[in-house]
Design an enzyme around this catalytic site. Sequence first.
Site, PDB file in Angstrom:
ATOM      1  N   GLY A 142       1.070  -1.455   0.186  1.00 23.45           N
ATOM      2  CA  GLY A 142      -0.355   0.121   0.037  1.00 23.45           C
ATOM      3  C   GLY A 142       0.917   1.518  -0.153  1.00 23.45           C
ATOM      4  CE  LYS A 148     -12.814 -12.038 -10.376  1.00 24.57           C
ATOM      5  NZ  LYS A 148     -11.477 -11.426 -10.238  1.00 24.57           N
ATOM      6  CG  MET A 162      -1.722  -8.287  -6.039  1.00 26.19           C
ATOM      7  SD  MET A 162      -1.336  -8.063  -7.487  1.00 26.19           S
ATOM      8  CE  MET A 162      -0.180  -8.940  -7.455  1.00 26.19           C
ATOM      9  CG  LEU A 165      -8.559 -10.185 -14.347  1.00 22.39           C
ATOM     10  CD1 LEU A 165      -8.471 -11.288 -14.811  1.00 22.39           C
ATOM     11  CD2 LEU A 165      -7.340  -9.034 -14.834  1.00 22.39           C
ATOM     12  CB  ILE A 166     -12.078  -5.857 -12.032  1.00 27.97           C
ATOM     13  CG1 ILE A 166     -11.310  -5.003 -10.740  1.00 27.97           C
ATOM     14  CG2 ILE A 166     -14.086  -4.947 -11.107  1.00 27.97           C
ATOM     15  CD1 ILE A 166     -11.426  -4.745  -9.309  1.00 27.97           C
ATOM     16  CG  HIS A 179       0.936  -2.585 -14.873  1.00 32.17           C
ATOM     17  ND1 HIS A 179       0.505  -4.295 -14.723  1.00 32.17           N
ATOM     18  CD2 HIS A 179       2.155  -2.911 -15.955  1.00 32.17           C
ATOM     19  CE1 HIS A 179       1.390  -4.996 -15.127  1.00 32.17           C
ATOM     20  NE2 HIS A 179       2.148  -3.936 -16.180  1.00 32.17           N
TER      21      HIS A 179
HETATM   22  C1  GRF Z   1       2.887  -1.215  -7.775  1.00 31.68           C
HETATM   23  O1  GRF Z   1       3.672  -1.376  -8.032  1.00 31.68           O
HETATM   24  C2  GRF Z   1       1.651  -0.808  -8.520  1.00 31.68           C
HETATM   25  O2  GRF Z   1       2.216  -0.722 -10.010  1.00 31.68           O
HETATM   26  C3  GRF Z   1       1.356  -2.644  -9.126  1.00 31.68           C
HETATM   27  O3  GRF Z   1       0.988  -3.296  -7.694  1.00 31.68           O
HETATM   28  C4  GRF Z   1       2.776  -2.178  -7.273  1.00 31.68           C
HETATM   29  C5  GRF Z   1       1.494  -1.797  -5.753  1.00 31.68           C
HETATM   30  O4  GRF Z   1       2.639  -1.496  -5.066  1.00 31.68           O
HETATM   31  N1  GRF Z   1      -0.620  -2.440  -9.945  1.00 31.68           N
HETATM   32  P1  GRF Z   1       2.019  -0.901  -2.870  1.00 31.68           P
HETATM   33  O5  GRF Z   1       1.353  -2.025  -2.852  1.00 31.68           O
HETATM   34  O6  GRF Z   1       1.068   0.470  -3.828  1.00 31.68           O
HETATM   35  O7  GRF Z   1       3.552  -0.091  -2.767  1.00 31.68           O
END
Ligand code: GRF
Length: 185
Positions: A11, A61, A86, A88-89, A105
Amino acid sequence: MKLAVFASGTGSNFLAMLEDEGIKDKIELLVSDKPDAKAIQTAKEYGISFFSFDPKDYENKAAYEREIKDLLQDKAINFIILAGYMRLIGHTLLSVYEGKIINVHPSDLPNFPGKDAIGQALRAKVKETGVTIHYVDAGMDTGPIIAQEKVAIQEEDSLETLMARIQDVEHRLYPKVIKQLMEDL
Ligand code: GRF
């Protein structure tokens, strides 16, 4: 504007939003599919409501997304920010929120979608990768791109050094884009 942030892990992007005065007060809810995610600890520290769930406790889901959707609608959430979520929606959330869900991403999409995007870029021995912010659709990192910034890959880069530079970009770019989108809505 009422925002919900979805996060599965550390986060650090969620924290970058909370540290931005223009965004912090708009965040109404953190949703996490990992009951022990560090992001939940951060939500508690900042007094943000959270909903955590274990997908294994649901039939599928659609079942957990129905619960999330009801909660979002109860709180009148009108925009969803994925920050390291992590999963898919699915149709249940997209049917209500498509066009109002964004994701960050760690690559220059359409290159290196999916998991381990930074490792994928290193293994491909490309000279640059990046950070992409995009709308979320049913695919894996396939939605329309909103903003993108390139990040050069150095020969001596490891997963850790490249990830650190990518995350620096994310923590600057994601809050900026979120504020821009809020102004435009
Ligand atoms: C980030 O690198 C983002 O691009 C990817 O997941 C990571 C999340 O990092 N989707 P964090 O939990 O915000 O530190």
